[in-house]
Design a protein around this motif. Sequence first.
Motif, PDB file in Angstrom:
ATOM      1  N   UNK A 271     -46.558  13.193   4.454  1.00  0.00           N
ATOM      2  CA  UNK A 271     -45.566  14.123   4.968  1.00  0.00           C
ATOM      3  C   UNK A 271     -44.232  14.051   4.232  1.00  0.00           C
ATOM      4  N   UNK A 272     -44.100  13.090   3.311  1.00  0.00           N
ATOM      5  CA  UNK A 272     -42.842  12.969   2.594  1.00  0.00           C
ATOM      6  C   UNK A 272     -42.570  14.256   1.816  1.00  0.00           C
ATOM      7  N   UNK A 273     -41.315  14.676   1.823  1.00  0.00           N
ATOM      8  CA  UNK A 273     -40.995  16.005   1.317  1.00  0.00           C
ATOM      9  C   UNK A 273     -40.776  16.079  -0.173  1.00  0.00           C
ATOM     10  N   UNK A 274     -40.879  17.284  -0.682  1.00  0.00           N
ATOM     11  CA  UNK A 274     -40.536  17.590  -2.062  1.00  0.00           C
ATOM     12  C   UNK A 274     -39.077  18.009  -2.112  1.00  0.00           C
ATOM     13  N   UNK A 275     -38.359  17.497  -3.078  1.00  0.00           N
ATOM     14  CA  UNK A 275     -36.961  17.889  -3.244  1.00  0.00           C
ATOM     15  C   UNK A 275     -36.683  18.074  -4.722  1.00  0.00           C
ATOM     16  N   UNK A 276     -35.930  19.107  -5.048  1.00  0.00           N
ATOM     17  CA  UNK A 276     -35.602  19.393  -6.439  1.00  0.00           C
ATOM     18  C   UNK A 276     -34.087  19.493  -6.585  1.00  0.00           C
ATOM     19  N   UNK A 277     -33.562  18.845  -7.608  1.00  0.00           N
ATOM     20  CA  UNK A 277     -32.123  18.875  -7.843  1.00  0.00           C
ATOM     21  C   UNK A 277     -31.809  20.063  -8.745  1.00  0.00           C
ATOM     22  N   UNK A 278     -31.391  21.124  -8.117  1.00  0.00           N
ATOM     23  CA  UNK A 278     -31.033  22.358  -8.820  1.00  0.00           C
ATOM     24  C   UNK A 278     -29.645  22.781  -8.357  1.00  0.00           C
ATOM     25  N   UNK A 279     -29.095  23.871  -8.891  1.00  0.00           N
ATOM     26  CA  UNK A 279     -27.739  24.263  -8.476  1.00  0.00           C
ATOM     27  C   UNK A 279     -27.587  24.467  -6.976  1.00  0.00           C
ATOM     28  N   UNK A 280     -28.609  25.022  -6.330  1.00  0.00           N
ATOM     29  CA  UNK A 280     -28.527  25.255  -4.892  1.00  0.00           C
ATOM     30  C   UNK A 280     -28.466  23.934  -4.126  1.00  0.00           C
ATOM     31  N   UNK A 281     -29.315  22.976  -4.524  1.00  0.00           N
ATOM     32  CA  UNK A 281     -29.322  21.669  -3.871  1.00  0.00           C
ATOM     33  C   UNK A 281     -27.993  20.956  -4.080  1.00  0.00           C
ATOM     34  N   UNK A 282     -27.518  20.985  -5.323  1.00  0.00           N
ATOM     35  CA  UNK A 282     -26.242  20.327  -5.633  1.00  0.00           C
ATOM     36  C   UNK A 282     -25.114  20.910  -4.801  1.00  0.00           C
ATOM     37  N   UNK A 283     -25.066  22.226  -4.680  1.00  0.00           N
ATOM     38  CA  UNK A 283     -24.003  22.887  -3.907  1.00  0.00           C
ATOM     39  C   UNK A 283     -24.075  22.489  -2.437  1.00  0.00           C
ATOM     40  N   UNK A 284     -25.292  22.434  -1.883  1.00  0.00           N
ATOM     41  CA  UNK A 284     -25.446  22.073  -0.477  1.00  0.00           C
ATOM     42  C   UNK A 284     -24.990  20.649  -0.208  1.00  0.00           C
ATOM     43  N   UNK A 285     -25.413  19.721  -1.067  1.00  0.00           N
ATOM     44  CA  UNK A 285     -25.043  18.318  -0.881  1.00  0.00           C
ATOM     45  C   UNK A 285     -23.554  18.107  -1.117  1.00  0.00           C
ATOM     46  N   UNK A 286     -23.007  18.784  -2.141  1.00  0.00           N
ATOM     47  CA  UNK A 286     -21.588  18.632  -2.458  1.00  0.00           C
ATOM     48  C   UNK A 286     -20.709  19.143  -1.320  1.00  0.00           C
ATOM     49  N   UNK A 287     -21.119  20.251  -0.711  1.00  0.00           N
ATOM     50  CA  UNK A 287     -20.334  20.820   0.388  1.00  0.00           C
ATOM     51  C   UNK A 287     -20.254  19.828   1.546  1.00  0.00           C
ATOM     52  N   UNK A 288     -21.375  19.215   1.866  1.00  0.00           N
ATOM     53  CA  UNK A 288     -21.383  18.264   2.972  1.00  0.00           C
ATOM     54  C   UNK A 288     -20.666  16.964   2.612  1.00  0.00           C
ATOM     55  N   UNK A 289     -20.858  16.495   1.363  1.00  0.00           N
ATOM     56  CA  UNK A 289     -20.191  15.266   0.935  1.00  0.00           C
ATOM     57  C   UNK A 289     -18.676  15.459   0.879  1.00  0.00           C
ATOM     58  N   UNK A 290     -18.239  16.630   0.395  1.00  0.00           N
ATOM     59  CA  UNK A 290     -16.809  16.915   0.342  1.00  0.00           C
ATOM     60  C   UNK A 290     -16.200  16.917   1.745  1.00  0.00           C
ATOM     61  N   UNK A 291     -16.924  17.491   2.688  1.00  0.00           N
ATOM     62  CA  UNK A 291     -16.428  17.556   4.066  1.00  0.00           C
ATOM     63  C   UNK A 291     -16.351  16.162   4.675  1.00  0.00           C
ATOM     64  N   UNK A 292     -17.330  15.322   4.367  1.00  0.00           N
ATOM     65  CA  UNK A 292     -17.387  13.992   4.974  1.00  0.00           C
ATOM     66  C   UNK A 292     -16.477  12.982   4.295  1.00  0.00           C
ATOM     67  N   UNK A 293     -16.387  13.066   2.950  1.00  0.00           N
ATOM     68  CA  UNK A 293     -15.733  11.994   2.201  1.00  0.00           C
ATOM     69  C   UNK A 293     -14.574  12.456   1.323  1.00  0.00           C
ATOM     70  N   UNK A 294     -14.324  13.763   1.283  1.00  0.00           N
ATOM     71  CA  UNK A 294     -13.286  14.262   0.386  1.00  0.00           C
ATOM     72  C   UNK A 294     -13.910  14.785  -0.885  1.00  0.00           C
ATOM     73  N   UNK A 295     -13.211  15.715  -1.576  1.00  0.00           N
ATOM     74  CA  UNK A 295     -13.807  16.372  -2.745  1.00  0.00           C
ATOM     75  C   UNK A 295     -14.029  15.472  -3.938  1.00  0.00           C
ATOM     76  N   UNK A 296     -13.267  14.392  -4.072  1.00  0.00           N
ATOM     77  CA  UNK A 296     -13.446  13.494  -5.211  1.00  0.00           C
ATOM     78  C   UNK A 296     -13.409  12.049  -4.728  1.00  0.00           C
ATOM     79  N   UNK A 297     -14.386  11.210  -5.163  1.00  0.00           N
ATOM     80  CA  UNK A 297     -14.309   9.789  -4.822  1.00  0.00           C
ATOM     81  C   UNK A 297     -12.995   9.216  -5.343  1.00  0.00           C
TER      82      UNK A 297
END
Length: 327
Positions: A271-297
């Motif tokens: 049941x482990x999922x397939x995941x692909x690192x593409x522009x859409x994935x990067x944008x989704x993760x970046x949006x959530x990471x920016x909200x949680x941790x700030x736009x730049x480490x």
Amino acid sequence: MTTQTTDKAATLARYPEVAVAGAGLIGISWATLFLANGLRVRVCDPRPDLEKAVRDGVAAASPALRQLGYSTDGFDERLRIEPDLEAAAHGADLVQESGPENIAFKQEFFARLEKFVKPATLLFSSSSSLRATQISRDMKFPGRMMIGHPFNPPHVMPLVEVVPGEKTAPESVHEAVAFYRALGKAPVVLHREINGFVGNRLQAAVLRESIYLVQQGVVSVEELDTLVTNSLGLRWSTVGPFKGIHLGGGPGGITHFLDHLGGIFEGLFGELGEAHINPETTAQLAQQADKAYGPMPNPRMALERDRKQLGVLQSHAKVMKQMAEEK
């Protein structure tokens, strides 16, 4: 002086002059660790801001080393900034390359490097994915070249994956293990070459499922980080996956665990999922990471990470000392 301390000093005494090629995050971290262990270090890189980048980086890494009990006195006297590779490598007893993760670059670099070093000089690449056999393809004497892959940052994280190439001499591997161990590292020699080595392959497996769970809306980026740091991350900081389930099996150990729960885990394998690192994935993760941790480490975030990791390492050492005294 204990035997262990004597052995460490004797090992490091064989490598008084070391060169670090590449002044990025990894190279500067290596340089700082070498300095903390009393070695004379030459840092080589063509970057125009080399002097400032190295000295600022060493200064930023020094507090972590002091927390580990190292002295940072004398760094300036033992640190040499040298843009020219030939000048940096001449007379060096060991070279740690931490340049671009590009096979053509590394092949050309090591074929050129071996012209400038002594016959006995050990040659390491910090590569995180490329094989020593590929990198050393154009070398005349590949027997002293191998992978010495650290986890970032090398001055904090203990692991070094030592990965010999097909033509790496066994005695060179033995010397590499002794050297890294004398630095306080935990070297592991891989039995055979494999793309990405072991640490990054494990990280990739966890990252793939982490991305899948976020994409499916099961958890957010921040919630997944919270989940891992309060469960598997905490457990794996003290025992690995196999020792963990061996203990989890009670008196019956890993056999009991797999006999009773192996079917559940095998069911999840499918049941482990397939995941692909593409522009859409990067944008989704970046949006959530920016909200949680700030736009730049920021540097304070990295400092917090390092201090927490150092705290774990110090706790390990304290517990092991206490248990040794209880024997």
